[in-house]
Write an enzyme that holds these catalytic residues in place. Structure first.
Site, PDB file in Angstrom:
ATOM      1  CG  ASP A 176      -9.536 -19.062 -23.020  1.00 23.50           C
ATOM      2  OD1 ASP A 176      -9.440 -18.404 -22.140  1.00 23.50           O
ATOM      3  OD2 ASP A 176      -9.228 -18.720 -24.238  1.00 23.50           O
ATOM      4  CD  GLU A 177      -6.043 -16.866 -18.582  1.00 24.23           C
ATOM      5  OE1 GLU A 177      -5.746 -15.764 -19.110  1.00 24.23           O
ATOM      6  OE2 GLU A 177      -5.984 -17.041 -17.488  1.00 24.23           O
TER       7      GLU A 177
END
Length: 282
Positions: A176-177
């Site tokens: 989720d980066e």
């Protein structure tokens, strides 16, 4: 009374022999032209209707067949070449882009960042790196499933794209980066303005398909003030992002060496076992 062939005058027999030789040579030249892929060549078929004319007609028919076959081979080769080019292009795209979101991946982002740094060394236009992390993304996967988590990441990627300016770049680092590279940024306030617009865009509630509203934490590192390597400036933005997490999430923090220290490696890659055992603020 006509004389038998063996009694023909020598001159007439010689002329016939030379004529047959010429016709046979014409046929041989036509065949040689076919071998050189010249299928427009054609053997002369005379009015005699003899065996030589039959051979010439057969050679011409062979030429037509070869020409049709060659055109078919060319067509298939062109099709396969186009398919290969498209496959090669797709493989190249996949090698440099995230399959899920379509954003550039880490390799392509680092390459663009290195190019931006070289340009900045010459022109001092300034740039900034944004490290973006989704708050509580694990809860989305745990409660709604990984398919919903993937749809949310695709939605976030589209929202990030919608905010960035022409010339800026976004990438999915993994999980989720996300990363964003802002070009021509000489003032930290300009980078912070764009980062806050990202916060607003992601926090919007107009999601479809039952996707939940989420927030993001953003760390910002601006190039002014020192010379960076790609790893260093991304690590600095990552450190500022962690600061945003600890400060309450859903906010933007600007990197400061006085506040965050000097970072030479990505913090997310340097967590030790003790860090993994602690409650991760993400």
């Amino acid at each position: 009374m006509t004389a038998p062939p063996d009694e023909l005058p020598q001159g007439r027999s010689g002329r016939l022999d030379r004529e047959v030789e010429r016709r046979l040579e014409d046929i041989a030249n036509t065949i040689a032209a076919f071998a050189a892929l010249d299928f427009d060549a054609e053997a002369r078929v005379g009015p005699e209707g003899d065996v030589v004319d039959a051979v010439a007609a057969g050679v011409n028919l062979l030429g037509d067949t070869l020409a049709a076959s060659f055109r078919e081979v060319e067509r298939r080769v062109a099709e396969r070449t186009e398919e290969l080019a498209l496959a090669t292009e797709e493989l190249s795209r996949r090698a440099l882009h995230d399959v899920l979101t379509g954003l550039p991946n880490r390799a392509l982002f680092w390459d663009r960042l290195a190019q931006t740094m070289r340009h900045d060394q010459r022109h001092r236009a300034g740039f900034a790196v944004l490290f973006i992390d989704v708050d509580d993304f694990k809860k989305v996967n745990d409660t709604l499933g990984h398919a919903a988590g993937d749809r949310l990441l695709v939605d976030l990627a589209a929202r990030i794209r919608s905010v960035l300016r022409a010339g800026d770049s976004a990438a999915r680092l993994g999980g989720d980066e996300f990363l964003a590279l802002l070009d021509d940024v000489s003032d930290p306030d300009e980078a912070l303005h764009i980062a806050n617009r990202l916060l607003e865009a992601v926090a919007g509630t107009d999601r479809v398909g039952g996707l939940p509203s989420v927030t993001i934490s953003i760390g910002v590192a601006v190039s002014t003030g020192r010379t960076w390597t790609p790893d260093e400036i991304v690590a600095a933005a990552d450190a500022a992002m962690y600061d945003a997490k600890h400060a309450g999430r859903g906010r933007v923090v600007l990197y400061s060496e006085a506040r965050h220290g000097r970072h030479d490696h990505l913090a997310s890659a340097d967590h030790g076992l003790a860090d993994l055992l602690e409650d991760d603020p993400r």
